[in-house]
Design a protein around this motif. Structure first.
Motif, mmCIF file in Angstrom:
data_model
loop_
_atom_site.group_PDB
_atom_site.id
_atom_site.type_symbol
_atom_site.label_atom_id
_atom_site.label_comp_id
_atom_site.label_asym_id
_atom_site.label_seq_id
_atom_site.Cartn_x
_atom_site.Cartn_y
_atom_site.Cartn_z
ATOM 1 N N GLY A 13 -6.795 -0.003 1.135
ATOM 2 C CA GLY A 13 -7.067 -0.258 -0.269
ATOM 3 C C GLY A 13 -6.166 0.508 -1.216
ATOM 4 O O GLY A 13 -5.776 -0.017 -2.276
ATOM 5 N N ARG A 14 -5.801 1.738 -0.863
ATOM 6 C CA ARG A 14 -4.960 2.532 -1.760
ATOM 7 C C ARG A 14 -3.568 1.910 -1.921
ATOM 8 O O ARG A 14 -3.137 1.636 -3.049
ATOM 9 N N PRO A 15 -2.838 1.662 -0.815
ATOM 10 C CA PRO A 15 -1.524 1.025 -1.008
ATOM 11 C C PRO A 15 -1.621 -0.391 -1.548
ATOM 12 O O PRO A 15 -0.734 -0.840 -2.289
ATOM 13 N N LEU A 16 -2.689 -1.130 -1.208
ATOM 14 C CA LEU A 16 -2.854 -2.474 -1.749
ATOM 15 C C LEU A 16 -2.970 -2.429 -3.266
ATOM 16 O O LEU A 16 -2.341 -3.235 -3.975
ATOM 17 N N SER A 17 -3.769 -1.518 -3.795
ATOM 18 C CA SER A 17 -3.915 -1.402 -5.246
ATOM 19 C C SER A 17 -2.573 -1.116 -5.902
ATOM 20 O O SER A 17 -2.228 -1.702 -6.949
ATOM 21 N N GLN A 18 -1.790 -0.238 -5.301
ATOM 22 C CA GLN A 18 -0.470 0.098 -5.846
ATOM 23 C C GLN A 18 0.466 -1.110 -5.809
ATOM 24 O O GLN A 18 1.224 -1.361 -6.755
ATOM 25 N N ASP A 178 1.073 -1.797 6.260
ATOM 26 C CA ASP A 178 1.520 -3.160 6.552
ATOM 27 C C ASP A 178 0.387 -4.162 6.337
ATOM 28 O O ASP A 178 0.617 -5.301 5.913
ATOM 29 N N ILE A 179 -0.845 -3.750 6.653
ATOM 30 C CA ILE A 179 -1.998 -4.611 6.371
ATOM 31 C C ILE A 179 -2.103 -4.824 4.863
ATOM 32 O O ILE A 179 -2.351 -5.942 4.390
ATOM 33 N N ALA A 180 -1.903 -3.766 4.092
ATOM 34 C CA ALA A 180 -1.949 -3.872 2.637
ATOM 35 C C ALA A 180 -0.905 -4.857 2.128
ATOM 36 O O ALA A 180 -1.170 -5.648 1.206
#
Length: 298
Positions: A13-18, A178-180
């Protein structure tokens, strides 16, 4: 397009938000702990307090949302599958009440079994519930997170890892970042419709023996991995404080995918992601271990 992200402080969730912010999206972050959102991210996001196991809170927080990235929160309880069921009920309530048309769900390799894979059975039930709704949904069937190596800190520091799996049996390992990236691309792509399964397998299947070799090379110290019995693993989980049902659920994720299991999606260019375990160790694990050592000295 209004996109909401659950567990925005998590490994995905953290890298996805970024990534969504860099793509020009102002995402809505759903979290029980708004105070934990990074200060530098706050000017670029909206934040709503919501417990992902509370249907009324999720429904209230997702009003006006077009697309949702959903993660069933990890359970540490006497009845983990019941916790997963509550999260599923909250998700369905939010989607139905607010007519959310698109959901990307963080599932796992093994959810296709539906039953007999321990904690993964909770994810399978969420897949089934989403499939019953008249929405566009993508299930991300993720491999084993590199970051799971951090769950047993003492074993990692001592260089003695344990598993109930055959040491030379390969399986998918993947970097959470990578999932993000796959999640972000899926959320932003408006072309797909209906029900999709998108496996996220990492760059290569690795056995535990190969993982130990990579850790030895990258960390510059001895790392061994030992195969132990199911009962020894269960006993160890209980000794560190897991309730019996939780220990069974965690153990079941390995034993349920151990004997003859074949993922629904084969490895292909579609499921393969770039970050190697070697790169993850250099970029994240080494820094994490260094920071932990520094904290232990203060």
């Amino acid at each position: 397009m209004r996109i909401a992200v659950t567990t925005p402080n998590g490994n995905v969730g953290r890298p996805l938000s970024q990534m969504l912010v860099r793509a020009g999206i102002r995402p809505l972050l759903l979290t029980r702990h708004p105070e934990q959102i990074a200060d530098d991210l706050l000017p670029h996001v909206d934040v709503a307090r919501a417990d992902s196991r509370n249907a009324s809170e999720v429904a209230a927080a997702t009003r006006g949302v077009d697309a949702l990235y959903w993660v069933d929160p990890s359970a540490m309880s006497e009845d983990p599958l019941a916790d997963y069921a509550r999260a599923t009920d909250a998700l369905v309530a939010g989607v139905v009440e607010n007519r959310i048309g698109r959901v990307v769900f963080q599932s796992s390799v093994g959810a296709e079994k539906r039953h007999g894979a321990g904690e993964i059975d909770g994810l399978a039930a969420t897949e089934v519930a989403l499939d019953a709704l008249d929405i566009d949904v993508t299930h991300l069937r993720c491999g084993y997170f590199f970051s799971n190596l951090l769950l047993d800190v003492e074993s990692l520091r001592s260089g003695r890892l344990q598993t109930v799996l055959p040491l030379d049996a390969p399986m998918a390992w993947v970097a959470p970042r990578d999932i993000a990236e796959v999640a972000a691309l899926t959320l932003l792509n408006r072309e797909w419709t209906g029900r999709r399964v998108q496996a996220v397998h990492g760059p290569a299947n690795l056995s535990w023996s190969q993982v130990a070799k990579i850790l030895r090379q990258e960390l510059g110290r001895d790392v061994t991995v030992e195969r132990i019995s199911d009962e020894a693993m269960r006993r160890g989980l209980i000794e560190v404080g897991m309730p019996d049902a939780m220990a069974d659920a965690v153990l079941g994720m390995s034993t349920g995918l151990r004997d003859g299991f074949v993922p629904e999606q084969e490895r292909s260019i579609v499921t393969t992601t770039p970050t190697s375990l070697q790169a993850w160790v250099r970029e994240e694990l080494v820094g994490w271990l260094t920071a932990r050592r520094a904290r232990s000295r203060t």
